[in-house]
Design a protein around this motif. Structure first.
Motif, short mmCIF file in Angstrom:
data_model
loop_
_atom_site.label_atom_id
_atom_site.label_comp_id
_atom_site.label_asym_id
_atom_site.label_seq_id
_atom_site.Cartn_x
_atom_site.Cartn_y
_atom_site.Cartn_z
N VAL A 80 -7.94 1.31 9.31
CA VAL A 80 -8.52 1.49 7.97
C VAL A 80 -9.91 0.87 7.90
CG1 VAL A 80 -8.29 0.87 5.54
CG2 VAL A 80 -6.29 1.66 6.81
N VAL A 81 -10.06 -0.32 8.43
CA VAL A 81 -11.36 -1.00 8.40
C VAL A 81 -12.40 -0.19 9.17
CG1 VAL A 81 -12.62 -3.05 9.14
CG2 VAL A 81 -10.38 -3.29 8.06
N ILE A 82 -12.05 0.27 10.36
CA ILE A 82 -12.99 1.05 11.18
C ILE A 82 -13.38 2.33 10.47
CG2 ILE A 82 -13.25 2.33 13.34
CD1 ILE A 82 -11.40 0.25 14.64
N ALA A 83 -12.39 3.01 9.88
CA ALA A 83 -12.66 4.28 9.20
C ALA A 83 -13.57 4.09 7.99
CB ALA A 83 -11.35 4.94 8.77
N VAL A 84 -13.38 3.01 7.25
CA VAL A 84 -14.21 2.75 6.07
C VAL A 84 -15.67 2.56 6.48
CG1 VAL A 84 -14.73 1.03 4.30
CG2 VAL A 84 -12.38 1.80 4.63
N VAL A 85 -15.89 1.82 7.53
CA VAL A 85 -17.26 1.58 8.00
C VAL A 85 -17.91 2.89 8.43
CG1 VAL A 85 -18.67 0.45 9.75
CG2 VAL A 85 -16.78 -0.80 8.67
N LEU A 86 -17.19 3.70 9.21
CA LEU A 86 -17.75 4.96 9.70
C LEU A 86 -18.02 5.93 8.55
CD1 LEU A 86 -15.63 5.53 12.94
CD2 LEU A 86 -17.98 4.73 12.76
N LEU A 87 -17.12 5.97 7.58
CA LEU A 87 -17.33 6.85 6.43
C LEU A 87 -18.59 6.47 5.66
CD1 LEU A 87 -13.85 7.48 4.76
CD2 LEU A 87 -15.40 9.18 5.70
N PHE A 88 -18.83 5.19 5.52
CA PHE A 88 -20.02 4.75 4.80
C PHE A 88 -21.29 5.11 5.56
CE2 PHE A 88 -23.31 1.57 3.87
CZ PHE A 88 -23.46 1.80 2.50
N LEU A 89 -21.25 5.05 6.89
CA LEU A 89 -22.44 5.33 7.68
C LEU A 89 -22.76 6.82 7.73
CD1 LEU A 89 -21.87 2.87 10.68
CD2 LEU A 89 -23.43 2.60 8.74
N PHE A 105 -12.57 5.29 -2.10
CA PHE A 105 -11.40 6.11 -2.37
C PHE A 105 -10.65 6.48 -1.09
CE2 PHE A 105 -13.04 6.29 -6.62
CZ PHE A 105 -11.88 6.39 -7.38
N PHE A 106 -11.28 6.31 0.07
CA PHE A 106 -10.51 6.36 1.31
C PHE A 106 -9.47 5.24 1.29
CE2 PHE A 106 -9.71 4.49 5.45
CZ PHE A 106 -9.28 5.58 6.19
N ILE A 107 -9.90 4.05 0.90
CA ILE A 107 -8.97 2.92 0.82
C ILE A 107 -7.89 3.19 -0.23
CG2 ILE A 107 -8.77 0.46 0.28
CD1 ILE A 107 -11.64 0.11 1.27
N VAL A 108 -8.29 3.76 -1.37
CA VAL A 108 -7.32 4.07 -2.42
C VAL A 108 -6.28 5.07 -1.91
CG1 VAL A 108 -7.01 5.12 -4.69
CG2 VAL A 108 -8.93 3.56 -4.30
N GLY A 109 -6.75 6.13 -1.23
CA GLY A 109 -5.82 7.11 -0.68
C GLY A 109 -4.87 6.49 0.32
N ALA A 110 -5.40 5.62 1.19
CA ALA A 110 -4.56 4.95 2.18
C ALA A 110 -3.55 4.03 1.51
CB ALA A 110 -5.45 4.16 3.15
N LEU A 111 -4.00 3.31 0.48
CA LEU A 111 -3.09 2.40 -0.23
C LEU A 111 -2.00 3.19 -0.97
CD1 LEU A 111 -5.56 -0.27 -1.69
CD2 LEU A 111 -3.89 -0.58 0.16
N PHE A 112 -2.38 4.28 -1.62
CA PHE A 112 -1.38 5.10 -2.33
C PHE A 112 -0.35 5.64 -1.34
CE2 PHE A 112 -3.80 6.48 -6.44
CZ PHE A 112 -3.83 5.16 -6.84
N SER A 113 -0.83 6.15 -0.21
CA SER A 113 0.08 6.71 0.80
C SER A 113 1.02 5.63 1.31
CB SER A 113 -0.75 7.30 1.95
OG SER A 113 0.06 8.07 2.81
N SER A 114 0.48 4.44 1.58
CA SER A 114 1.30 3.33 2.06
C SER A 114 2.31 2.90 1.00
CB SER A 114 0.41 2.14 2.41
OG SER A 114 -0.53 2.49 3.40
N PHE A 115 1.86 2.83 -0.26
CA PHE A 115 2.75 2.39 -1.33
C PHE A 115 3.90 3.37 -1.52
CE2 PHE A 115 4.02 2.67 -5.82
CZ PHE A 115 4.55 1.40 -5.98
N ILE A 116 3.60 4.65 -1.49
CA ILE A 116 4.67 5.64 -1.68
C ILE A 116 5.65 5.58 -0.52
CG2 ILE A 116 5.13 8.13 -1.69
CD1 ILE A 116 2.61 8.41 -3.42
N GLY A 117 5.14 5.40 0.71
CA GLY A 117 6.04 5.23 1.85
C GLY A 117 6.92 4.00 1.69
N TRP A 118 6.32 2.89 1.27
CA TRP A 118 7.08 1.66 1.07
C TRP A 118 8.09 1.84 -0.06
CZ3 TRP A 118 7.39 -1.29 -3.38
CH2 TRP A 118 8.09 -2.49 -3.27
N ALA A 119 7.67 2.45 -1.15
CA ALA A 119 8.57 2.65 -2.29
C ALA A 119 9.74 3.54 -1.91
CB ALA A 119 7.81 3.25 -3.47
#
Length: 774
Positions: A80-89, A105-119
């Motif tokens: 996630v960290v690597i992807a965020v940096v590359l997306l910004f560049l 919103f990449f982070i938001v999408g990743a967090l939503f996906s993770s939360f739904i999986g966890w839930a």
């Protein structure tokens, strides 16, 4: 945005007040869905939890599943960290603010996906014991409703968070929303792919190991507490089928919205930014209705009858509500839309266009549900034939199931192709309008996603409930039969949702493919130059097509081989425990369940890296190494091969699984017979087919399309002479070399792990993170 073949407008700017109000309404409906999820949670947790022994086993499963997801999320944080940096560049239309928004919103999408999986995992591990307890108390209808409504919680979260995220982006960014939504969809898809692959490896390694040693070698039932792999098997159901599939369907929902909003802005102007949100809002209403009306009647043959009835009714309601929404919102004339796209040849007005496109998607969901059910349900001839083939051994059983998968893939693919073509023809040759119709068909299909997610989660909850009942020994007679029947229904619903998921992947990937070509045109590659770049007669494009098809095969092979390696370690561990501790089989000694959970956790985290890197780096290598046209052909090859491969794997596995259930119910000699042993072998072959490689192809296609869409402007700059500023410069080849090196290195490291696991490897606790279970 621009049209594909000619210069167009620069897209819409700020949305008008009335349209902004509709976006707010969509967000409010999303919050209603989230509130509905909370209400369902409260009612589910109020149900009884059975005996102390049942609660102990459920707690062990919950603990193991939570430990696995915690470890997985820590590992995925690096990506996630690597992807965020590359997306910004990477450059983006709209400037720095839009680039920042895309990364956020990449982070938001990743967090939503993770939360739904966890839930999904969290609710399933709490509902399983409640379903078992309801069956034990002689309440089969309550047991079925608890399982389905728990799935409804995940369904409401999926549609609620997906629509909420998209609505917020459109409200804040207006005309720049499609670019920001690329990040939202990419975050959801990337996390879903990793969770699908990792969870699939975990669950099937445990399942295969438990079946081969427990059922075949020791002759004990599937969920016998003497089997050291049984806790890991039940944990796997939750991290694979609940967490993984929930995240997968959420990213399908998010990515279809992304594609429809990108193309909607270009084709319909301001109206195209709001229409997909309205269709998704219809899906919220249908999800609530679908879950509420799913009730068993005394006349129903099984729980599947009630689920099918609710699905088809909610689909019909979805179609009717869509007609009302479109007639109310969409203008009746193309001249009233804020678009410069040439619509002279479009054969229908905008209202008919939107209604038919959405209904095509809804109809496709219904057709795939019926088709997949026919090929995987024990009531019908195809699975009955696979079951009968067990009488002549494992080889004929495998051949029968494999041929069923191949055949069913053709019919499913043709149905999906017909839907794509039908939607495409609505545009009358105007490419952007036609692709928007395909995206709207995807939105239509996903108006039923709330019920689809509930159907999918129903499967592992029922499976876990039966496992808890068998391990505890507290559920017998008719109650045990109730749980067996629910488990068989769950196998079919899981197969159906996998079929629908691959249909959404194809519709989304096709729409994203159009977004990719539009993004290329926006960089200046238009008209005859673009047609030449996409010419399939160009050998470079043929090579790109072949590479795209090959990636699907390689990805599937890596996933299945990962299960084989991990399952080998589980087999050795289980055999070792039976040999070292004779008291296990005598029932006087407790197996070391945690060791098998450790093995599956370690291997799942280790093995998911290579398939993930393949999905990300292969499009980069093809795009910068071969160019714009070959990258487009690469995507086409991946889509065409992916749909066939995914359906074949899912349906073969589903048929083998239910054929085993048919034998265990008394057909062809029943449990303990030679036919049963053959059926178990077929089921273990099908396990990584249907629950690891097959469903993981869905997010694979969307991740590759989104990567291609995001890098498209840069690919033009560095590869197209006369258009790009730095065409054929050293940067192009440096990027290609890095991508190829990463990919080759990951594959070589993966291949160094032998598929034949030495017996001692499974007994190396110092190499594993300890997970206390039980």
């Amino acid at each position: 945005m621009h049209t594909l073949l000619a210069n167009g407008d620069e897209g819409v700017g700020q949305l008008t007040g009335s349209n902004l109000s509709l976006v707010v309404v969509a967000a409010a409906l999303a919050l209603v869905a989230l509130g509905g999820a909370a209400a369902l949670v409260k009612s589910i947790l109020a149900a009884g939890t059975g005996t102390d022994k049942m609660r102990e086993i459920s707690g062990a499963v919950q603990e193991g599943a939570s430990a696995y997801l915690r470890r997985q999320f820590r590992a995925l944080g690096i990506f996630v960290v690597i992807a965020v940096v590359l997306l910004f560049l990477l450059p983006a239309e709209g400037g720095t603010d839009v680039r920042v928004g895309r990364s956020v919103f990449f982070i938001v999408g990743a967090l939503f996906s993770s939360f739904i999986g966890w839930a999904g995992m969290n609710m399933a591990t709490r509902a399983n014991v409640r379903v078992a307890a309801a069956a034990r108390d002689g309440q089969p209808t309550t047991a079925m409703h608890l399982a389905f409504r728990t799935g409804g919680v995940v369904g409401f979260l999926t549609v609620g968070l997906g629509l909420l995220g998209a609505s917020v982006v459109v409200f804040v960014y207006n005309g720049d929303a499609p670019v920001v939504l690329e990040g939202f969809g990419f975050g959801a898809a990337l996390l879903a792919m990793f969770m699908r692959v990792g969870g699939g490896i975990f669950t099937k390694a445990a399942d295969v190991g438990a079946d081969l040693v427990g059922k075949v070698e020791q002759g004990i039932p599937e969920d016998d507490p003497r089997n050291p792999a049984t806790i890991a098997d039940n944990v796997g159901d939750n991290v694979g089928d609940c967490a993984g599939m929930a995240a997968d369907l959420f990213e399908s929902y998010a990515v279809v919205l992304v594609a429809s909003l990108i193309l909607g802005r270009a084709a319909f102007g301001e109206t195209g930014l709001v229409l997909p949100l309205l269709v998704a809002s219809v899906g919220i209403v249908c999800a609530i209705i679908g879950v509420i009306i799913t009730r068993m009647r005394a006349s129903d043959a099984s729980g599947l009858t009630a689920i099918n009835r609710a699905f088809y009714l909610s689909a019909l309601i979805s179609a009717l509500l869509t007609v009302v929404a479109v007639l109310w919102y969409v203008p009746s004339s193309w001249s009233e839309l804020s678009t410069t796209v040439d619509t002279a040849d479009v054969p229908v007005n905008p209202q008919v266009f939107a209604i038919v496109a959405v209904v095509i998607g809804i109809a496709l969901a219904a057709v795939i549900m019926a088709l997949t059910g026919y090929y995987t349900d024990t009531r019908y001839k195809p699975t009955k034939a696979v079951s009968a083939s067990t009488r002549t051994g494992a080889a004929t059983n495998i051949l029968s199931g494999f041929s069923l998968g191949l055949e069913s893939a053709v019919y499913t693919a043709l149905c999906i192709a017909a839907a794509v073509l039908g939607a495409y023809l609505l545009g009358g040759g105007e490419i952007l309008v036609s692709l928007f119709a395909v995206a709207l068909a995807g939105c239509g299909l996903l108006t039923t996603v709330g019920v689809i997610v509930a159907m999918d989660t129903f499967g592992p909850i029922s499976d876990n409930a039966q496992g808890i009942a068998e391990m505890s020994g507290d559920v017998e007679g008719d109650a045990a039969r109730t749980l067996t029947d629910l488990d068989a229904v769950g196998n079919t619903t899981k197969a159906i949702t996998k079929g629908i998921a691959i249909a959404t992947a194809v519709l989304a990937a096709t729409a994203l493919f159009g977004s990719y070509t539009d993004a290329v045109a926006a960089e200046g590659l238009m008209g005859e130059a673009l047609l030449g770049a996409l010419n399939i007669a160009d050998p470079a494009n043929i090579v790109g097509f072949i590479i795209g098809a090959s990636v699907v095969f390689l990805f599937s092979g890596l996933a299945i081989n990962a299960v084989a390696r991990s399952a080998g370690a589980v087999v050795n561990e289980v055999r070792d425990q039976f040999a070292r501790f004779p008291g296990i089989m005598e029932g006087t000694q407790r197996p070391e369940y945690g060791r098998v959970v450790d093995i599956c956790t370690r291997d799942a985290q280790r093995e998911l890296v290579t398939p993930g890197l393949l999905a990300i780096t292969a499009p980069i290598a093809v795009g910068f190494g071969l160019g714009v046209g070959p990258l487009a052909a690469y995507l086409a090859g991946a889509i065409a091969t992916g749909v066939l491969m995914a359906v074949m794997l899912a349906n073969s596995g589903g048929a083998w699984d239910n054929a085993k259930k048919d034998v265990e119910d008394g057909s062809h000699g029943g449990k303990g017979s030679e036919a049963h042993a053959a059926a178990v072998i077929g089921d273990t072959v099908g396990d990584p087919f249907k629950d690891t490689a097959g469903p993981a192809i869905n997010p694979l296609l969307k991740v590759m399309n989104l990567v291609s869409l995001i890098i498209a402007p840069v690919v033009v700059v560095y590869t197209v002479e006369g258009v790009g500023e730095h065409a054929d410069g050293p940067v192009r080849w440096i990027i290609t070399g890095i991508a190829v090196a990463i990919l080759v290195g990951a594959i070589l490291i993966s291949k160094r792990r032998s598929a034949v696991v030495e017996a001692g490897e499974a007994r190396a606790p110092e190499q594993r993170e300890s997970v206390k279970v039980g």
